[in-house]
Design a protein around this motif. Structure first.
Motif, PDB file in Angstrom:
ATOM      1  N   ILE A  99      -2.063  45.830  38.430  1.00  0.00           N
ATOM      2  CA  ILE A  99      -0.604  45.925  38.363  1.00  0.00           C
ATOM      3  C   ILE A  99      -0.055  44.504  38.286  1.00  0.00           C
ATOM      4  CG2 ILE A  99       1.520  46.614  39.562  1.00  0.00           C
ATOM      5  CD1 ILE A  99      -0.109  48.776  41.012  1.00  0.00           C
ATOM      6  N   ASN A 100       0.638  44.201  37.223  1.00  0.00           N
ATOM      7  CA  ASN A 100       1.369  42.938  37.122  1.00  0.00           C
ATOM      8  C   ASN A 100       0.495  41.707  37.397  1.00  0.00           C
ATOM      9  OD1 ASN A 100       3.823  41.773  36.462  1.00  0.00           O
ATOM     10  ND2 ASN A 100       4.515  41.698  38.587  1.00  0.00           N
ATOM     11  N   GLY A 101      -0.723  41.705  36.871  1.00  0.00           N
ATOM     12  CA  GLY A 101      -1.596  40.541  37.009  1.00  0.00           C
ATOM     13  C   GLY A 101      -2.370  40.468  38.311  1.00  0.00           C
ATOM     14  N   ARG A 102      -2.242  41.484  39.165  1.00  0.00           N
ATOM     15  CA  ARG A 102      -3.012  41.539  40.410  1.00  0.00           C
ATOM     16  C   ARG A 102      -3.730  42.876  40.490  1.00  0.00           C
ATOM     17  NH1 ARG A 102       0.443  40.673  45.413  1.00  0.00           N
ATOM     18  NH2 ARG A 102       2.032  41.822  44.274  1.00  0.00           N
ATOM     19  N   LEU A 103      -4.678  42.974  41.428  1.00  0.00           N
ATOM     20  CA  LEU A 103      -5.408  44.215  41.661  1.00  0.00           C
ATOM     21  C   LEU A 103      -4.950  44.816  42.986  1.00  0.00           C
ATOM     22  CD1 LEU A 103      -8.962  42.997  40.647  1.00  0.00           C
ATOM     23  CD2 LEU A 103      -7.416  44.428  39.301  1.00  0.00           C
ATOM     24  N   PHE A 104      -4.794  46.140  43.008  1.00  0.00           N
ATOM     25  CA  PHE A 104      -4.343  46.863  44.194  1.00  0.00           C
ATOM     26  C   PHE A 104      -5.286  48.020  44.471  1.00  0.00           C
ATOM     27  CE2 PHE A 104      -0.673  44.720  42.600  1.00  0.00           C
ATOM     28  CZ  PHE A 104       0.101  44.419  43.705  1.00  0.00           C
ATOM     29  N   ILE A 105      -5.427  48.350  45.761  1.00  0.00           N
ATOM     30  CA  ILE A 105      -6.217  49.507  46.149  1.00  0.00           C
ATOM     31  C   ILE A 105      -5.559  50.171  47.350  1.00  0.00           C
ATOM     32  CG2 ILE A 105      -7.791  48.214  47.649  1.00  0.00           C
ATOM     33  CD1 ILE A 105     -10.042  50.121  46.622  1.00  0.00           C
ATOM     34  N   TYR A 106      -5.500  51.503  47.313  1.00  0.00           N
ATOM     35  CA  TYR A 106      -4.962  52.288  48.415  1.00  0.00           C
ATOM     36  C   TYR A 106      -6.103  52.619  49.372  1.00  0.00           C
ATOM     37  CZ  TYR A 106      -2.973  56.204  50.994  1.00  0.00           C
ATOM     38  OH  TYR A 106      -2.541  57.044  51.990  1.00  0.00           O
ATOM     39  N   ILE A 107      -5.900  52.353  50.645  1.00  0.00           N
ATOM     40  CA  ILE A 107      -6.890  52.641  51.684  1.00  0.00           C
ATOM     41  C   ILE A 107      -6.335  53.785  52.528  1.00  0.00           C
ATOM     42  CG2 ILE A 107      -8.208  51.713  53.631  1.00  0.00           C
ATOM     43  CD1 ILE A 107      -8.817  50.314  50.934  1.00  0.00           C
ATOM     44  N   SER A 108      -6.961  54.943  52.464  1.00  0.00           N
ATOM     45  CA  SER A 108      -6.437  56.132  53.133  1.00  0.00           C
ATOM     46  C   SER A 108      -6.714  56.167  54.636  1.00  0.00           C
ATOM     47  CB  SER A 108      -6.999  57.397  52.485  1.00  0.00           C
ATOM     48  OG  SER A 108      -8.406  57.425  52.618  1.00  0.00           O
ATOM     49  N   THR A 109      -7.678  55.397  55.110  1.00  0.00           N
ATOM     50  CA  THR A 109      -8.026  55.393  56.533  1.00  0.00           C
ATOM     51  C   THR A 109      -6.882  54.811  57.352  1.00  0.00           C
ATOM     52  OG1 THR A 109     -10.349  55.062  55.960  1.00  0.00           O
ATOM     53  CG2 THR A 109      -9.708  54.604  58.239  1.00  0.00           C
ATOM     54  N   PRO A 110      -6.316  55.581  58.294  1.00  0.00           N
ATOM     55  CA  PRO A 110      -5.242  55.038  59.134  1.00  0.00           C
ATOM     56  C   PRO A 110      -5.772  53.931  60.055  1.00  0.00           C
ATOM     57  CG  PRO A 110      -5.287  57.441  59.234  1.00  0.00           C
ATOM     58  CD  PRO A 110      -6.551  57.005  58.555  1.00  0.00           C
ATOM     59  N   MET A 111      -5.077  52.808  60.067  1.00  0.00           N
ATOM     60  CA  MET A 111      -5.434  51.650  60.896  1.00  0.00           C
ATOM     61  C   MET A 111      -4.158  51.000  61.398  1.00  0.00           C
ATOM     62  SD  MET A 111      -8.302  49.745  58.570  1.00  0.00           S
ATOM     63  CE  MET A 111      -8.851  50.668  57.148  1.00  0.00           C
ATOM     64  N   THR A 112      -4.274  50.179  62.433  1.00  0.00           N
ATOM     65  CA  THR A 112      -3.148  49.350  62.835  1.00  0.00           C
ATOM     66  C   THR A 112      -2.921  48.326  61.723  1.00  0.00           C
ATOM     67  OG1 THR A 112      -4.476  47.658  63.946  1.00  0.00           O
ATOM     68  CG2 THR A 112      -3.791  49.583  65.281  1.00  0.00           C
ATOM     69  N   TRP A 113      -1.784  47.638  61.763  1.00  0.00           N
ATOM     70  CA  TRP A 113      -1.501  46.643  60.740  1.00  0.00           C
ATOM     71  C   TRP A 113      -2.585  45.563  60.728  1.00  0.00           C
ATOM     72  CZ3 TRP A 113      -0.610  41.517  59.804  1.00  0.00           C
ATOM     73  CH2 TRP A 113       0.077  41.174  58.632  1.00  0.00           C
ATOM     74  N   ALA A 114      -2.964  45.064  61.911  1.00  0.00           N
ATOM     75  CA  ALA A 114      -3.977  44.001  61.987  1.00  0.00           C
ATOM     76  C   ALA A 114      -5.337  44.495  61.499  1.00  0.00           C
ATOM     77  CB  ALA A 114      -4.085  43.474  63.418  1.00  0.00           C
TER      78      ALA A 114
END
Length: 178
Positions: A56-71
């Protein structure tokens, strides 16, 4: 004779080391984590450009479905070769929303890389890029309870941004440069 035997053993060790290094480079190692219920969550590491990453727009993205804290989500993104995603335009935000929708058939609340934990009201992206674009929901960021320092997207019916408690477990979106 002893010198010949030692030379052979040394060469065999070097060959085995090189073979092991080559195997490590081709296989993504797994990292085992334990969740609050004491169950193991195995997170597969992957190099960017592997299956699952979307350009997307010159970068790579991936969705991670595993719920985690922000850190935890940020640490996981780093293990994948990126950081939690930054967003720099309305079009990019829409593209990331489509990525989540295609992965889940829903517009789930999801961590992205914004945080003001370092200084209240000063929002920074985890990747160090400029925080020039935002899509805050009305009345946000609210810093409810003076402890909401992490940015979730797809909040409320408006699917906008909200500052949230960082210890809440949500899915996440990672990004990296190509």
């Amino acid at each position: 004779m002893k010198l010949l035997t030692w030379s052979f053993l040394l060469l065999a060790m070097v060959a085995l080391s090189r073979a092991a290094a080559a195997a490590d480079a081709t296989e993504a190692p797994e990292e085992e984590k334990t969740n609050d219920q004491g169950k193991s969550d195995v997170v597969k590491r992957a190099a960017p450009c592997n299956q699952g990453w979307t350009s997307i727009n010159g970068r790579l993205f991936i969705y991670i479905s595993t719920p985690m804290t922000w850190a935890q989500a940020e640490r996981n993104c780093i293990s994948l070769g990126g950081t939690l995603a930054s967003v720099h335009s309305a079009q990019e935000y829409s593209d990331i929303q489509r990525l989540i929708l295609s992965a889940t058939s829903a517009s789930k609340e999801t961590w992205i890389g914004g945080s003001d934990a370092q200084e209240e009201g000063v929002w920074l992206w985890a990747d160090g890029s400029s925080f020039g674009y935002s899509h805050w929901c009305q009345g946000e960021p609210s810093n409810g309870y003076k402890m909401q320092h992490c940015l979730q997207m797809n909040y409320s019916d408006s699917k906008c941004w909200d500052d949230h408690l960082c210890n809440v477990r949500l899915p996440s979106v990672c990004s990296t440069r190509k």
